[in-house]
Design a protein around this motif. Structure first.
Motif, PDB file in Angstrom:
ATOM      1  N   MET A 192       2.574 103.640  -2.578  1.00  0.00           N
ATOM      2  CA  MET A 192       1.763 102.444  -2.668  1.00  0.00           C
ATOM      3  C   MET A 192       1.239 101.956  -1.591  1.00  0.00           C
ATOM      4  SD  MET A 192       4.939  99.773  -3.362  1.00  0.00           S
ATOM      5  CE  MET A 192       3.897  98.366  -3.435  1.00  0.00           C
ATOM      6  N   GLY A 193       1.447 102.371  -0.333  1.00  0.00           N
ATOM      7  CA  GLY A 193       0.913 101.995   1.021  1.00  0.00           C
ATOM      8  C   GLY A 193      -0.284 102.789   1.224  1.00  0.00           C
ATOM      9  N   VAL A 194      -0.684 103.688   0.627  1.00  0.00           N
ATOM     10  CA  VAL A 194      -1.893 104.635   1.085  1.00  0.00           C
ATOM     11  C   VAL A 194      -2.903 103.749   1.096  1.00  0.00           C
ATOM     12  CG1 VAL A 194      -3.067 106.568   0.623  1.00  0.00           C
ATOM     13  CG2 VAL A 194      -0.701 106.649   0.362  1.00  0.00           C
ATOM     14  N   GLY A 195      -3.762 103.760   1.997  1.00  0.00           N
ATOM     15  CA  GLY A 195      -5.032 102.953   2.086  1.00  0.00           C
ATOM     16  C   GLY A 195      -4.835 101.468   2.325  1.00  0.00           C
ATOM     17  N   ALA A 196      -3.430 100.852   2.827  1.00  0.00           N
ATOM     18  CA  ALA A 196      -3.111  99.567   2.955  1.00  0.00           C
ATOM     19  C   ALA A 196      -3.965  99.022   4.104  1.00  0.00           C
ATOM     20  CB  ALA A 196      -1.766  99.233   3.175  1.00  0.00           C
ATOM     21  N   ILE A 197      -4.140  99.977   5.030  1.00  0.00           N
ATOM     22  CA  ILE A 197      -4.900  99.432   6.257  1.00  0.00           C
ATOM     23  C   ILE A 197      -6.387  99.139   6.110  1.00  0.00           C
ATOM     24  CG2 ILE A 197      -5.456 100.051   8.585  1.00  0.00           C
ATOM     25  CD1 ILE A 197      -2.833 101.681   8.950  1.00  0.00           C
ATOM     26  N   VAL A 198      -6.977 100.208   5.252  1.00  0.00           N
ATOM     27  CA  VAL A 198      -8.208  99.920   4.915  1.00  0.00           C
ATOM     28  C   VAL A 198      -8.607  98.692   4.065  1.00  0.00           C
ATOM     29  CG1 VAL A 198     -10.458 101.171   3.995  1.00  0.00           C
ATOM     30  CG2 VAL A 198      -8.713 102.489   5.390  1.00  0.00           C
ATOM     31  N   ILE A 199      -7.666  98.592   3.272  1.00  0.00           N
ATOM     32  CA  ILE A 199      -7.680  97.477   2.253  1.00  0.00           C
ATOM     33  C   ILE A 199      -7.817  96.084   2.967  1.00  0.00           C
ATOM     34  CG2 ILE A 199      -6.738  96.174   0.213  1.00  0.00           C
ATOM     35  CD1 ILE A 199      -5.812  99.050  -0.938  1.00  0.00           C
ATOM     36  N   GLY A 200      -6.863  96.225   3.932  1.00  0.00           N
ATOM     37  CA  GLY A 200      -6.362  94.729   4.621  1.00  0.00           C
ATOM     38  C   GLY A 200      -7.696  94.536   5.418  1.00  0.00           C
ATOM     39  N   LEU A 201      -8.283  95.517   6.179  1.00  0.00           N
ATOM     40  CA  LEU A 201      -9.507  95.364   7.048  1.00  0.00           C
ATOM     41  C   LEU A 201     -10.652  95.137   6.327  1.00  0.00           C
ATOM     42  CD1 LEU A 201      -9.068  98.241   9.628  1.00  0.00           C
ATOM     43  CD2 LEU A 201      -8.761  95.877  10.036  1.00  0.00           C
ATOM     44  N   ALA A 202     -10.871  95.698   4.973  1.00  0.00           N
ATOM     45  CA  ALA A 202     -11.957  95.235   4.206  1.00  0.00           C
ATOM     46  C   ALA A 202     -11.755  93.898   3.796  1.00  0.00           C
ATOM     47  CB  ALA A 202     -11.840  96.101   2.993  1.00  0.00           C
ATOM     48  N   SER A 203     -10.645  93.265   3.553  1.00  0.00           N
ATOM     49  CA  SER A 203     -10.608  91.804   3.209  1.00  0.00           C
ATOM     50  C   SER A 203     -10.774  91.181   4.398  1.00  0.00           C
ATOM     51  CB  SER A 203      -9.082  91.592   2.732  1.00  0.00           C
ATOM     52  OG  SER A 203      -8.892  92.293   1.678  1.00  0.00           O
ATOM     53  N   ILE A 204     -10.523  91.433   5.697  1.00  0.00           N
ATOM     54  CA  ILE A 204     -10.922  90.674   6.729  1.00  0.00           C
ATOM     55  C   ILE A 204     -12.233  90.686   7.179  1.00  0.00           C
ATOM     56  CG2 ILE A 204     -10.313  90.505   9.129  1.00  0.00           C
ATOM     57  CD1 ILE A 204      -7.539  91.750   8.806  1.00  0.00           C
ATOM     58  N   VAL A 205     -12.943  91.704   6.982  1.00  0.00           N
ATOM     59  CA  VAL A 205     -14.224  91.854   7.390  1.00  0.00           C
ATOM     60  C   VAL A 205     -15.039  91.045   6.255  1.00  0.00           C
ATOM     61  CG1 VAL A 205     -16.156  93.397   7.434  1.00  0.00           C
ATOM     62  CG2 VAL A 205     -14.013  94.161   8.448  1.00  0.00           C
ATOM     63  N   ILE A 206     -14.726  91.348   4.771  1.00  0.00           N
ATOM     64  CA  ILE A 206     -15.883  90.567   3.868  1.00  0.00           C
ATOM     65  C   ILE A 206     -15.455  88.861   4.313  1.00  0.00           C
ATOM     66  CG2 ILE A 206     -15.716  90.192   1.380  1.00  0.00           C
ATOM     67  CD1 ILE A 206     -14.690  92.783   0.881  1.00  0.00           C
ATOM     68  N   ALA A 243      -7.361  78.070  11.048  1.00  0.00           N
ATOM     69  CA  ALA A 243      -7.310  77.645   9.546  1.00  0.00           C
ATOM     70  C   ALA A 243      -8.339  78.152   8.828  1.00  0.00           C
ATOM     71  CB  ALA A 243      -6.824  76.066   9.618  1.00  0.00           C
ATOM     72  N   THR A 244      -9.542  78.170   9.150  1.00  0.00           N
ATOM     73  CA  THR A 244     -10.629  78.602   8.407  1.00  0.00           C
ATOM     74  C   THR A 244     -10.724  80.056   8.407  1.00  0.00           C
ATOM     75  OG1 THR A 244     -11.991  76.593   9.190  1.00  0.00           O
ATOM     76  CG2 THR A 244     -13.195  78.458   8.156  1.00  0.00           C
ATOM     77  N   ARG A 245     -10.285  80.661   9.533  1.00  0.00           N
ATOM     78  CA  ARG A 245      -9.993  82.301   9.466  1.00  0.00           C
ATOM     79  C   ARG A 245      -9.067  82.557   8.575  1.00  0.00           C
ATOM     80  NH1 ARG A 245     -10.611  82.870  15.974  1.00  0.00           N
ATOM     81  NH2 ARG A 245     -12.705  82.307  16.332  1.00  0.00           N
ATOM     82  N   LEU A 246      -8.025  81.919   8.541  1.00  0.00           N
ATOM     83  CA  LEU A 246      -6.931  82.485   7.522  1.00  0.00           C
ATOM     84  C   LEU A 246      -7.588  82.169   6.201  1.00  0.00           C
ATOM     85  CD1 LEU A 246      -3.821  80.820   9.153  1.00  0.00           C
ATOM     86  CD2 LEU A 246      -4.480  83.457   9.237  1.00  0.00           C
ATOM     87  N   ILE A 247      -8.024  81.266   5.884  1.00  0.00           N
ATOM     88  CA  ILE A 247      -8.697  80.879   4.556  1.00  0.00           C
ATOM     89  C   ILE A 247      -9.700  82.137   4.165  1.00  0.00           C
ATOM     90  CG2 ILE A 247     -10.088  79.260   3.010  1.00  0.00           C
ATOM     91  CD1 ILE A 247      -8.855  77.207   4.626  1.00  0.00           C
ATOM     92  N   SER A 248     -10.338  82.678   5.086  1.00  0.00           N
ATOM     93  CA  SER A 248     -11.556  83.500   4.985  1.00  0.00           C
ATOM     94  C   SER A 248     -10.896  84.840   4.628  1.00  0.00           C
ATOM     95  CB  SER A 248     -12.443  83.755   6.370  1.00  0.00           C
ATOM     96  OG  SER A 248     -11.601  84.408   7.043  1.00  0.00           O
ATOM     97  N   ILE A 249      -9.799  85.294   5.000  1.00  0.00           N
ATOM     98  CA  ILE A 249      -9.137  86.105   4.868  1.00  0.00           C
ATOM     99  C   ILE A 249      -8.771  86.469   3.326  1.00  0.00           C
ATOM    100  CG2 ILE A 249      -7.013  87.757   5.279  1.00  0.00           C
ATOM    101  CD1 ILE A 249      -7.373  86.767   8.351  1.00  0.00           C
ATOM    102  N   VAL A 250      -8.120  85.219   2.883  1.00  0.00           N
ATOM    103  CA  VAL A 250      -7.760  85.054   1.357  1.00  0.00           C
ATOM    104  C   VAL A 250      -8.637  85.350   0.539  1.00  0.00           C
ATOM    105  CG1 VAL A 250      -6.712  83.550  -0.163  1.00  0.00           C
ATOM    106  CG2 VAL A 250      -5.765  83.598   2.187  1.00  0.00           C
ATOM    107  N   VAL A 251     -10.010  84.512   0.679  1.00  0.00           N
ATOM    108  CA  VAL A 251     -11.144  84.933   0.089  1.00  0.00           C
ATOM    109  C   VAL A 251     -11.604  86.153   0.138  1.00  0.00           C
ATOM    110  CG1 VAL A 251     -13.462  84.057  -0.274  1.00  0.00           C
ATOM    111  CG2 VAL A 251     -11.990  82.315   0.419  1.00  0.00           C
ATOM    112  N   GLY A 252     -11.819  86.760   1.207  1.00  0.00           N
ATOM    113  CA  GLY A 252     -11.916  88.074   1.219  1.00  0.00           C
ATOM    114  C   GLY A 252     -11.391  89.051   0.549  1.00  0.00           C
ATOM    115  N   SER A 253     -10.090  88.717   0.386  1.00  0.00           N
ATOM    116  CA  SER A 253      -9.150  89.615  -0.286  1.00  0.00           C
ATOM    117  C   SER A 253      -9.312  89.711  -1.810  1.00  0.00           C
ATOM    118  CB  SER A 253      -7.570  89.253  -0.208  1.00  0.00           C
ATOM    119  OG  SER A 253      -6.826  90.131  -1.004  1.00  0.00           O
TER     120      SER A 253
END
Length: 312
Positions: free
Chosen positions: A227-241, A253-263
């Protein structure tokens, strides 16, 4: 009818986005704050799911306690990676890969098999569902009720993680971790032990990732060693978006919120393309293209500004 079905899929994707946002925050801690390319993430995410499933199905423990144990297991995995890098001087990427590979066997050993179902077990989802009447009594479908409850659980855990992480990184140790990622030599010159800061940072990051894995396992009803296959890319995709959308974000604080929105946006994009008939076998390819495109946006903007200046 098609629109309603699509909206339900978007709502389900949003509920998943909150649970996976904790993974993205954990990846952010290691990759962005600590500036450590930690490949342990894929193993620690599955470790969280495996430990959570074993504690529930094998030991019959409280599901919330199982999530805490999952986080502790992830912290232990991060400590191993940190030890390999700081004490044995193994390069960061290789240290993470070694731990990730080892965790595959560890996860198999914990569950005793590759997959552990939790549908008939007591989980945080079933506990939360027990607090509400049936969907029919509320005038909605049971599936929609489950989605809403899953989303509520994701919001609660994501808010708790975000607040606690924001507080921790504002402490003396947290500031030292952030400084280590920015300028390790400066921190060492101030007399701080950068090796310890790296280990603590990796423990925090992988603890959050394992917590996300445990929460995902309990809400989706099973844990799997892959279930963890690709987890790094998924996490990075959320961060970058999130960074692209909140490109002018200055406060932490805004950066943390941006990660949640990106996910959440990432999950909605995946749900949308699947709804349109996209082959699920190509999802990893789509994610890679999305990350590459998002990372290239600042480059194109800089080139555009440079060209405009040269023309002037």
């Amino acid at each position: 009818m098609a629109i309603i079905h699509y909206l339900n899929s978007v709502l389900g994707a949003t509920s998943q986005g909150f649970a996976w946002a904790i993974l993205a925050i954990g990846v952010y801690v290691s990759f962005r704050i600590l500036d450590f390319p930690d490949m342990t993430s894929e193993g620690s995410f599955a470790l969280g799911g495996s430990v959570s499933a074993y504690c529930i199905a094998g030991l019959g423990l409280n599901p919330v306690l199982c999530l805490l144990i999952s986080a502790l297991a992830g912290m232990a995995a991060g400590a191993v990676t940190g030890f390999l890098h700081t004490k044995l001087r193994i390069p960061p990427i290789l240290a993470g890969i070694l731990t990730m590979i080892a965790l595959y066997s560890v996860n198999l050993g914990i569950m005793g098999k590759s997959n552990t179902p939790l549908l008939a077990q007591k989980t945080v989802l079933s506990m939360a569902k027990g607090l509400f009447p049936s969907g029919a009594a509320l005038g909605i479908g049971d599936n929609l009720l489950q989605i809403l409850i899953t989303m509520s659980l994701g919001i609660i855990f994501t808010v708790l993680v975000t607040v606690l992480l924001y507080w921790f990184l504002g402490t003396e140790v947290g500031c030292a971790i952030r400084a280590t990622g920015n300028n390790e030599n400066m921190v060492r010159a101030q007399g701080a032990n950068t090796d310890v800061m790296k280990i603590i940072g990796l423990m925090v990051g992988n603890g959050l990732i394992a917590l996300s894995g445990g929460l995902v396992a309990q809400t989706q009803g099973f844990a799997d060693v892959s279930m963890g296959v690709g987890a790094i890319v998924i996490g990075l995709a959320s961060i970058v978006i999130g960074e692209v959308i909140f490109r002018r974000a200055i406060s932490f604080a805004t950066r943390l919120i941006s990660i949640v929105v990106g996910s959440i946006i990432y999950r909605i994009i995946i749900a949308s393309v699947l709804y349109m008939g996209f082959n699920s076998n190509n999802l990893k390819l789509l994610t890679a293209v999305m990350v590459a495109a998002a990372l290239s946006i600042p480059v194109f903007k800089k080139d555009k500004v440079r060209i405009e200046r040269e023309e002037d």
